[in-house]
Design a protein around this motif. Structure first.
Motif, short mmCIF file in Angstrom:
data_model
loop_
_atom_site.label_atom_id
_atom_site.label_comp_id
_atom_site.label_asym_id
_atom_site.label_seq_id
_atom_site.Cartn_x
_atom_site.Cartn_y
_atom_site.Cartn_z
N GLU A 314 0.81 -1.22 0.00
CA GLU A 314 0.00 0.00 0.00
C GLU A 314 0.84 1.26 0.00
O GLU A 314 0.33 2.36 -0.30
N ILE A 315 2.12 1.16 0.29
CA ILE A 315 2.99 2.34 0.31
C ILE A 315 3.81 2.42 -0.98
O ILE A 315 3.75 3.41 -1.71
N LEU A 316 4.56 1.38 -1.29
CA LEU A 316 5.50 1.42 -2.40
C LEU A 316 4.91 0.98 -3.73
O LEU A 316 5.51 1.22 -4.77
N GLU A 317 3.79 0.28 -3.72
CA GLU A 317 3.22 -0.33 -4.92
C GLU A 317 4.18 -1.37 -5.51
O GLU A 317 4.26 -1.55 -6.72
N ALA A 318 4.88 -2.05 -4.63
CA ALA A 318 5.76 -3.16 -4.97
C ALA A 318 5.14 -4.44 -4.40
O ALA A 318 4.27 -4.37 -3.53
N PRO A 319 5.55 -5.64 -4.88
CA PRO A 319 5.05 -6.88 -4.28
C PRO A 319 5.24 -6.86 -2.76
O PRO A 319 6.30 -6.44 -2.27
N PRO A 320 4.25 -7.28 -2.00
CA PRO A 320 4.31 -7.15 -0.54
C PRO A 320 5.52 -7.81 0.10
O PRO A 320 6.03 -7.32 1.11
N ALA A 321 5.99 -8.94 -0.45
CA ALA A 321 7.15 -9.62 0.13
C ALA A 321 8.43 -8.83 -0.08
O ALA A 321 9.40 -8.98 0.68
N LEU A 322 8.45 -7.98 -1.10
CA LEU A 322 9.66 -7.22 -1.42
C LEU A 322 9.67 -5.84 -0.75
O LEU A 322 10.73 -5.32 -0.39
N ALA A 323 8.51 -5.27 -0.56
CA ALA A 323 8.41 -3.88 -0.11
C ALA A 323 9.18 -3.57 1.17
O ALA A 323 9.89 -2.56 1.24
N PRO A 324 9.09 -4.41 2.24
CA PRO A 324 9.81 -4.05 3.47
C PRO A 324 11.33 -4.02 3.30
O PRO A 324 12.02 -3.37 4.09
N LEU A 325 11.83 -4.67 2.28
CA LEU A 325 13.28 -4.74 2.08
C LEU A 325 13.83 -3.52 1.37
O LEU A 325 15.05 -3.29 1.38
N ILE A 326 12.95 -2.74 0.72
CA ILE A 326 13.41 -1.62 -0.10
C ILE A 326 12.77 -0.30 0.29
O ILE A 326 13.01 0.71 -0.37
N ASP A 327 12.00 -0.28 1.35
CA ASP A 327 11.26 0.92 1.75
C ASP A 327 12.23 2.02 2.17
O ASP A 327 12.94 1.89 3.17
N PRO A 328 12.29 3.14 1.44
CA PRO A 328 13.23 4.21 1.81
C PRO A 328 12.86 4.90 3.12
O PRO A 328 13.69 5.64 3.67
N ASN A 329 11.65 4.68 3.61
CA ASN A 329 11.30 5.21 4.93
C ASN A 329 12.04 4.48 6.04
O ASN A 329 12.15 4.98 7.16
N VAL A 330 12.52 3.26 5.73
CA VAL A 330 13.18 2.43 6.73
C VAL A 330 14.69 2.50 6.58
O VAL A 330 15.42 2.73 7.55
N HIS A 331 15.18 2.30 5.37
CA HIS A 331 16.62 2.37 5.13
C HIS A 331 16.89 2.68 3.67
O HIS A 331 16.06 2.47 2.80
N SER A 332 18.07 3.19 3.39
CA SER A 332 18.42 3.63 2.04
C SER A 332 19.53 2.79 1.42
O SER A 332 19.97 3.10 0.32
N CYS A 333 20.00 1.76 2.10
CA CYS A 333 21.09 0.98 1.53
C CYS A 333 20.59 0.17 0.34
O CYS A 333 19.42 -0.14 0.22
N GLY A 334 21.49 -0.18 -0.57
CA GLY A 334 21.10 -0.88 -1.79
C GLY A 334 21.02 -2.38 -1.63
O GLY A 334 21.00 -3.10 -2.61
N THR A 335 20.99 -2.84 -0.39
CA THR A 335 21.01 -4.27 -0.12
C THR A 335 19.60 -4.83 -0.07
O THR A 335 18.73 -4.27 0.57
N VAL A 336 19.38 -5.95 -0.74
CA VAL A 336 18.10 -6.63 -0.73
C VAL A 336 18.35 -8.11 -0.55
O VAL A 336 19.26 -8.68 -1.15
N ARG A 337 17.55 -8.75 0.30
CA ARG A 337 17.70 -10.19 0.47
C ARG A 337 17.42 -10.89 -0.86
O ARG A 337 16.72 -10.37 -1.72
N PRO A 338 17.91 -12.10 -1.04
CA PRO A 338 17.63 -12.84 -2.27
C PRO A 338 16.14 -12.96 -2.50
O PRO A 338 15.37 -13.25 -1.57
N HIS A 339 15.71 -12.72 -3.72
CA HIS A 339 14.29 -12.88 -4.03
C HIS A 339 14.13 -13.25 -5.49
O HIS A 339 14.94 -12.89 -6.33
N GLY A 340 13.07 -14.02 -5.76
CA GLY A 340 12.82 -14.48 -7.12
C GLY A 340 11.35 -14.75 -7.33
O GLY A 340 10.50 -13.98 -6.86
N ALA A 341 11.05 -15.86 -7.98
CA ALA A 341 9.67 -16.15 -8.38
C ALA A 341 8.73 -16.18 -7.19
O ALA A 341 7.60 -15.68 -7.27
#
Length: 438
Positions: A314-341
């Protein structure tokens, strides 16, 4: 239904990588590109040099496909511009994919054949119906799966601080450029000697401001919506992408020397006075300016997906499983856990959003992340469950995270070790990251 193609929307780096990964596994891709050439969106910022060398810019399956066609890979240590990326890599890859590419095919809607969003029984067995606007007229293409790699570059965020057009923004459109302008190239005449306002606080703004500062007699104002912390310039020598860190260092130098005037003003209104545009937060006016460059980021166009069962944060308009990993409100680092299908799937079976569009409104995306996304998805669509689950891409911290010790599962993202966001194992080489400027 297996005889139908897998439709890939978008012929950018990630879309073409998806086609290569599918073909490698015996599936039939069909890439639908709205523009007149592959990499059409990349060419819109073709003058910008990307952050990592050629040897890390090519998808592995694409490299195999190109090698069989006699392609000569560019010098691995060189840093290409967007145009060079298209001319030396994406265009040859498009030719190698041949009739799997359809240019000037703009997808206007994706649905299930005979099923609106409400109908459930038998839905998963129905093919996708992809409505496409072409030079020959509208047509519908059937597909067994759809991978949306259409990106976000075509939908810029407005100047208004509330996320909608500021009052008067549409009327002032002739003086506004959305995206990464080219002040030292095709846009030089437009900006040289003019009063220029640049709006935005990311690396795209840095690129534009650094170029503008090289023009003579060109007063430059840099507007950000909130106070600009030093950390936002980037990690300098601590950045996992050295070229990106250097960009922030150069930008800081321009501000420190007074070549660029920085102001904080959330825009609520624009007034075109005829002698220039005045911007205002409702209480304070700034300007007038002859030209405005909006480097305010981009957002996904979800309207063609309205009849699909798509779930986004509802915030980022990204898949829900991915959103918490990339939310700039939380952190700005370019690191994302492994994710795929698995993480990119939706309630609509065999439909995926990948690449920059999978990040929704989040500003930081790495091309290498997209390559691994589509490798996993290609495995899933061709029955290789183990390959789909074996997602090993782990990105190291950049040294520029805004979250400190409270973000990323309690790991200090400002540490010098590659331990941010749970990435203490299987870290790829720092220089192996390619920052997409999309």
């Amino acid at each position: 239904m297996n005889e139908l193609p897998v439709v890939v929307i978008g012929a950018g780096p990630v879309g073409l990588a998806a086609a290569g990964q599918l073909r490698k596994r015996g599936a039939t891709p069909l890439v639908l590109e709205a523009g007149p050439t592959v990499g059409a969106s990349v060419l819109r910022w073709g003058h910008v040099r990307i952050f990592s060398p050629w040897k890390y810019d090519v998808d592995p399956a694409a490299r195999e496909l190109l090698a069989s066609s006699g392609w000569t890979e560019p010098d691995g240590d060189g840093y290409p511009t967007g145009r060079e990326l298209v001319d030396a890599y994406l265009a040859p890859l498009g030719r190698a994919l041949g009739d799997s590419i359809r240019l000037e095919h703009r997808v206007t809607a994706v649905a299930r054949l005979g099923f609106d969003k409400l109908k459930t029984d038998g839905r998963d067995a129905a093919p996708f119906a992809v409505t496409v606007a072409t030079p020959q007229g509208e047509r519908v293409i059937l597909a067994r799966a759809v991978i949306d790699a259409s990106g976000t570059y075509g939908i810029p965020n407005p100047l208004g601080a509330s996320g909608v057009l500021a009052r008067g923004e549409a009327a002032a459109a002739r003086r506004i450029h959305y995206g990464i302008a080219d002040p030292l190239g095709r846009d030089r005449e437009r900006y040289a000697g003019k009063r220029v306002l640049v709006v935005g606080g990311g690396h795209s703004a840095f690129d534009v401001l650094i170029d503008l500062a090289q023009l003579p007699a060109t007063p430059i104002t840099w507007l950000v919506r909130r106070p600009f912390a030093d950390a936002k310039y980037g990690g300098a020598e601590n950045d996992a992408l050295p070229a990106r860190g250097a960009l922030g260092t150069r930008m800081r130098g321009r501000v420190d020397r007074g070549a660029v005037t920085q102001v904080v003003l959330p825009i609520a209104e624009l007034r075109d006075t005829g002698a220039g545009v005045v911007v205002s937060d409702g209480m304070r006016d700034l300007g007038p300016f002859d030209e405005i460059i909006a480097t305010t980021g981009f957002r996904p166009d979800l309207s063609p997906l309205r009849e699909l069962r798509v779930r986004v944060d509802e915030i980022l308009e990204a898949p829900p499983a991915l959103a918490p990993l990339i939310d700039p409100n939380v952190h700005s680092c370019g690191t994302v856990r492994p994710h795929g299908a698995r993480e990119l799937g939706h309630p609509e079976k065999d439909f995926y959003i990948v690449g920059m569009k999978s990040y929704g409104r989040a500003p930081t995306f790495l091309m290498l992340t997209g390559y691994e996304q589509v490798r996993s998805i290609a495995c899933a669509l061709t029955g290789d469950r183990a390959g789909a689950e074996s997602v090993e891409l782990v990105l190291p911290q950049t040294g520029v995270c805004s979250g400190g010790s409270d973000c990323c599962d309690g790991v200090d993202c400002g540490a010098t070790e590659s331990a941010c966001c749970g990435t203490s194992a299987q870290v790829i080489p720092l220089s192996a990251l390619t920052a997409a400027r999309l």
